[in-house]
Motif scaffolding. Structure first.
Motif, PDB file in Angstrom:
ATOM      1  N   ALA A 130       0.813  -1.215   0.000  1.00  0.00           N
ATOM      2  CA  ALA A 130       0.000   0.000   0.000  1.00  0.00           C
ATOM      3  C   ALA A 130       0.847   1.266   0.000  1.00  0.00           C
ATOM      4  O   ALA A 130       0.475   2.277  -0.608  1.00  0.00           O
ATOM      5  N   GLU A 131       2.013   1.222   0.670  1.00  0.00           N
ATOM      6  CA  GLU A 131       2.876   2.408   0.736  1.00  0.00           C
ATOM      7  C   GLU A 131       3.453   2.735  -0.636  1.00  0.00           C
ATOM      8  O   GLU A 131       3.487   3.903  -1.049  1.00  0.00           O
ATOM      9  N   ILE A 132       3.914   1.719  -1.358  1.00  0.00           N
ATOM     10  CA  ILE A 132       4.455   1.939  -2.699  1.00  0.00           C
ATOM     11  C   ILE A 132       3.356   2.431  -3.639  1.00  0.00           C
ATOM     12  O   ILE A 132       3.560   3.359  -4.442  1.00  0.00           O
ATOM     13  N   ILE A 133       2.182   1.815  -3.548  1.00  0.00           N
ATOM     14  CA  ILE A 133       1.062   2.218  -4.413  1.00  0.00           C
ATOM     15  C   ILE A 133       0.708   3.679  -4.177  1.00  0.00           C
ATOM     16  O   ILE A 133       0.519   4.455  -5.129  1.00  0.00           O
ATOM     17  N   ALA A 134       0.623   4.085  -2.915  1.00  0.00           N
ATOM     18  CA  ALA A 134       0.284   5.476  -2.601  1.00  0.00           C
ATOM     19  C   ALA A 134       1.368   6.431  -3.096  1.00  0.00           C
ATOM     20  O   ALA A 134       1.065   7.512  -3.627  1.00  0.00           O
ATOM     21  N   ASP A 135       2.620   6.042  -2.945  1.00  0.00           N
ATOM     22  CA  ASP A 135       3.735   6.870  -3.406  1.00  0.00           C
ATOM     23  C   ASP A 135       3.676   7.059  -4.913  1.00  0.00           C
ATOM     24  O   ASP A 135       3.796   8.187  -5.425  1.00  0.00           O
ATOM     25  N   ALA A 136       3.477   5.956  -5.646  1.00  0.00           N
ATOM     26  CA  ALA A 136       3.425   6.031  -7.110  1.00  0.00           C
ATOM     27  C   ALA A 136       2.222   6.847  -7.569  1.00  0.00           C
ATOM     28  O   ALA A 136       2.336   7.663  -8.497  1.00  0.00           O
ATOM     29  N   ARG A 137       1.091   6.642  -6.946  1.00  0.00           N
ATOM     30  CA  ARG A 137      -0.108   7.415  -7.331  1.00  0.00           C
ATOM     31  C   ARG A 137       0.075   8.892  -7.037  1.00  0.00           C
ATOM     32  O   ARG A 137      -0.432   9.746  -7.775  1.00  0.00           O
ATOM     33  N   GLY A 138       0.800   9.197  -5.974  1.00  0.00           N
ATOM     34  CA  GLY A 138       1.089  10.601  -5.684  1.00  0.00           C
ATOM     35  C   GLY A 138       1.937  11.233  -6.777  1.00  0.00           C
ATOM     36  O   GLY A 138       1.689  12.368  -7.197  1.00  0.00           O
ATOM     37  N   MET A 139       2.947  10.499  -7.269  1.00  0.00           N
ATOM     38  CA  MET A 139       3.798  11.019  -8.347  1.00  0.00           C
ATOM     39  C   MET A 139       3.021  11.160  -9.645  1.00  0.00           C
ATOM     40  O   MET A 139       3.214  12.129 -10.397  1.00  0.00           O
ATOM     41  N   ILE A 140       2.123  10.214  -9.912  1.00  0.00           N
ATOM     42  CA  ILE A 140       1.287  10.318 -11.116  1.00  0.00           C
ATOM     43  C   ILE A 140       0.359  11.524 -10.992  1.00  0.00           C
ATOM     44  O   ILE A 140       0.128  12.253 -11.969  1.00  0.00           O
ATOM     45  N   GLY A 141      -0.157  11.750  -9.787  1.00  0.00           N
ATOM     46  CA  GLY A 141      -1.004  12.927  -9.568  1.00  0.00           C
ATOM     47  C   GLY A 141      -0.244  14.222  -9.788  1.00  0.00           C
ATOM     48  O   GLY A 141      -0.780  15.187 -10.354  1.00  0.00           O
ATOM     49  N   ASP A 142       1.019  14.256  -9.358  1.00  0.00           N
ATOM     50  CA  ASP A 142       1.845  15.451  -9.577  1.00  0.00           C
ATOM     51  C   ASP A 142       2.054  15.699 -11.068  1.00  0.00           C
ATOM     52  O   ASP A 142       1.998  16.854 -11.532  1.00  0.00           O
ATOM     53  N   LEU A 143       2.299  14.624 -11.826  1.00  0.00           N
ATOM     54  CA  LEU A 143       2.471  14.769 -13.266  1.00  0.00           C
ATOM     55  C   LEU A 143       1.190  15.268 -13.916  1.00  0.00           C
ATOM     56  O   LEU A 143       1.226  16.140 -14.797  1.00  0.00           O
ATOM     57  N   ASP A 144       0.066  14.746 -13.463  1.00  0.00           N
ATOM     58  CA  ASP A 144      -1.224  15.185 -14.006  1.00  0.00           C
ATOM     59  C   ASP A 144      -1.433  16.674 -13.739  1.00  0.00           C
ATOM     60  O   ASP A 144      -1.900  17.416 -14.620  1.00  0.00           O
ATOM     61  N   ALA A 145      -1.070  17.126 -12.541  1.00  0.00           N
ATOM     62  CA  ALA A 145      -1.198  18.551 -12.205  1.00  0.00           C
ATOM     63  C   ALA A 145      -0.265  19.397 -13.071  1.00  0.00           C
ATOM     64  O   ALA A 145      -0.649  20.493 -13.526  1.00  0.00           O
ATOM     65  N   ASP A 146       0.952  18.909 -13.312  1.00  0.00           N
ATOM     66  CA  ASP A 146       1.899  19.640 -14.168  1.00  0.00           C
ATOM     67  C   ASP A 146       1.350  19.771 -15.586  1.00  0.00           C
ATOM     68  O   ASP A 146       1.460  20.834 -16.215  1.00  0.00           O
ATOM     69  N   LEU A 147       0.770  18.687 -16.104  1.00  0.00           N
ATOM     70  CA  LEU A 147       0.210  18.724 -17.458  1.00  0.00           C
ATOM     71  C   LEU A 147      -0.964  19.693 -17.532  1.00  0.00           C
ATOM     72  O   LEU A 147      -1.142  20.402 -18.542  1.00  0.00           O
ATOM     73  N   ALA A 148      -1.774  19.732 -16.477  1.00  0.00           N
ATOM     74  CA  ALA A 148      -2.908  20.664 -16.449  1.00  0.00           C
ATOM     75  C   ALA A 148      -2.411  22.108 -16.442  1.00  0.00           C
ATOM     76  O   ALA A 148      -2.980  22.980 -17.132  1.00  0.00           O
ATOM     77  N   GLN A 149      -1.327  22.366 -15.688  1.00  0.00           N
ATOM     78  CA  GLN A 149      -0.770  23.717 -15.645  1.00  0.00           C
ATOM     79  C   GLN A 149      -0.210  24.120 -17.006  1.00  0.00           C
ATOM     80  O   GLN A 149      -0.408  25.259 -17.465  1.00  0.00           O
ATOM     81  N   ILE A 150       0.474  23.174 -17.660  1.00  0.00           N
ATOM     82  CA  ILE A 150       1.007  23.452 -19.000  1.00  0.00           C
ATOM     83  C   ILE A 150      -0.128  23.769 -19.969  1.00  0.00           C
ATOM     84  O   ILE A 150      -0.029  24.697 -20.793  1.00  0.00           O
ATOM     85  N   ALA A 151      -1.228  23.020 -19.880  1.00  0.00           N
ATOM     86  CA  ALA A 151      -2.376  23.245 -20.763  1.00  0.00           C
ATOM     87  C   ALA A 151      -2.982  24.623 -20.513  1.00  0.00           C
ATOM     88  O   ALA A 151      -3.360  25.328 -21.463  1.00  0.00           O
ATOM     89  N   ARG A 152      -3.087  25.016 -19.236  1.00  0.00           N
ATOM     90  CA  ARG A 152      -3.635  26.341 -18.916  1.00  0.00           C
ATOM     91  C   ARG A 152      -2.747  27.450 -19.469  1.00  0.00           C
ATOM     92  O   ARG A 152      -3.232  28.435 -20.048  1.00  0.00           O
ATOM     93  N   GLU A 153      -1.424  27.295 -19.298  1.00  0.00           N
ATOM     94  CA  GLU A 153      -0.504  28.322 -19.784  1.00  0.00           C
ATOM     95  C   GLU A 153      -0.546  28.416 -21.306  1.00  0.00           C
ATOM     96  O   GLU A 153      -0.477  29.520 -21.866  1.00  0.00           O
ATOM     97  N   GLU A 154      -0.666  27.275 -21.979  1.00  0.00           N
ATOM     98  CA  GLU A 154      -0.762  27.275 -23.434  1.00  0.00           C
ATOM     99  C   GLU A 154      -2.043  27.959 -23.887  1.00  0.00           C
ATOM    100  O   GLU A 154      -2.051  28.729 -24.859  1.00  0.00           O
ATOM    101  N   ALA A 155      -3.135  27.685 -23.175  1.00  0.00           N
ATOM    102  CA  ALA A 155      -4.416  28.323 -23.521  1.00  0.00           C
ATOM    103  C   ALA A 155      -4.343  29.838 -23.319  1.00  0.00           C
ATOM    104  O   ALA A 155      -4.874  30.611 -24.133  1.00  0.00           O
ATOM    105  N   GLU A 156      -3.675  30.264 -22.245  1.00  0.00           N
ATOM    106  CA  GLU A 156      -3.532  31.695 -21.991  1.00  0.00           C
ATOM    107  C   GLU A 156      -2.689  32.362 -23.071  1.00  0.00           C
ATOM    108  O   GLU A 156      -3.015  33.466 -23.527  1.00  0.00           O
TER     109      GLU A 156
END
Length: 322
Positions: free
Chosen positions: A281-307
């Motif tokens: 469970a600890e590894i799964i949570a860690d990996a999902r946290g990193m995937i969530g961070d990447l998803d947030a980074d991609l969303a920020q890039i998309a917002r900046e591109e739209a702006e």
């Protein structure tokens, strides 16, 4: 069979004639079933002793030694500690004693202290990647084609995607990377295969030793760069990469950095797959946290591109005659 530092010191004395141990120092290792210690002799000589704790670790140690021996005639000889002796173990296999690596184990924070150390690591990486294939193959390392490696990445990402573990933006990004055939068209090179803080030593502002060659192969040079491009700030990695390119006798693949970035991201999928396979469970949570961070980074890039797109359109409208 695991051994404490006193047992390792006794083995070192048996393996190296004239060595009289007076002090031991622990040395970190990424392998749980490999006992490692630093030994200081009464004459001040420093050596490192490695003893396998299982048959599997014994096989890895022998592979490590074969590769290290093959590197003695290359520009890497100065950072590969020479073997001083062996001693057979009662349970089978053998213990090995080498010169102790100069300096201390590298910490990633060390690379943030200045450009010189990052440049030294870039130079060492380039020398690893230019080891002739005949030297690697003489050591018995495996060779992988770009097609096989690409297929492995596809299978890993497909498994994670099919399990519903990826946000849509991350899944789309990784699929687009995998479908970019030019990105995966490269010439395989000798790679260390498992670079980490435990495998690198520094002295002053330079890399002084590289150890644990048991995962070496002929494969994708980007695999040795992936953990660094994911861990270092962009400026420091650029300094490392500039030294890397300067040391190479030929030009690097034009998209090597992009592929290293992709492999750094794919490593998160591999980490998640490992966690799921072991139900950790600890590894799964860690990996999902990193995937969530990447998803947030991609969303920020998309917002900046739209702006930027919106600002460009607005500016164009303002410039039009009325």
């Amino acid at each position: 069979m695991h051994r404490n530092s006193y047992s390792l010191a006794a083995l070192a004395a048996a393996a190296v004639p004239g060595l009289v141990p007076v002090r031991t120092t622990p040395i970190a290792t990424p392998a749980e079933d490999l006992d490692v210690a630093g030994i200081v002799g009464e004459d001040g000589r420093r050596v490192m002793v490695l003893s396998p704790g299982s048959t599997a670790s014994g096989v890895r140690l022998e592979r490590d030694l074969r590769v290290a021996d093959a590197l003695t005639g290359t520009p890497l000889s100065g950072v590969v500690p020479p073997v001083l002796g062996f001693v057979k173990l009662s349970e089978g296999g053998r213990c090995v004693v080498t010169e102790a690596p100069v300096g201390r184990p590298l910490m990633l924070d060390d690379l943030s202290s200045g450009a010189e150390l990052a440049q030294s690591l870039g130079t060492v990486l380039a020398r690893i990647h230019t080891v002739p294939r005949y030297a690697a193959e003489a050591a018995g390392v495996e060779s992988f084609t770009p097609e096989v490696l690409h297929a492995q990445h596809r299978a890993r990402i497909a498994e994670i995607t099919a399990g519903g573990h990826l946000p849509a933006a991350v899944a789309q990004r990784w699929q687009a990377l995998l479908e970019d055939e030019e990105l995966w068209d490269f010439t395989p090179q000798f790679v260390h295969g498992d670079l980490s803080e435990e495998s690198l030593f520094l002295s002053g502002h330079r890399i002084s030793a590289v150890r644990d060659w048991s995962s070496s192969k002929v494969a994708d040079a980007a695999s040795d760069l992936a953990w660094l491009i994911s861990s270092l700030d962009p400026e420091r990695f650029d300094q490392l990469y500039a030294a890397y390119r300067e040391e190479l006798p030929t030009s690097a693949h034009p998209r090597l950095m992009e592929r290293a970035q992709a492999l750094g991201e794919f490593a998160v999928a591999e980490w998640l797959a490992h966690g799921l396979a072991t139900d950790d469970a600890e590894i799964i949570a860690d990996a999902r946290g990193m995937i969530g961070d990447l998803d947030a980074d991609l969303a920020q890039i998309a917002r900046e591109e739209a702006e930027r797109t919106f600002d460009a359109m607005s500016s164009h409208e303002d410039d039009e005659p009325r």
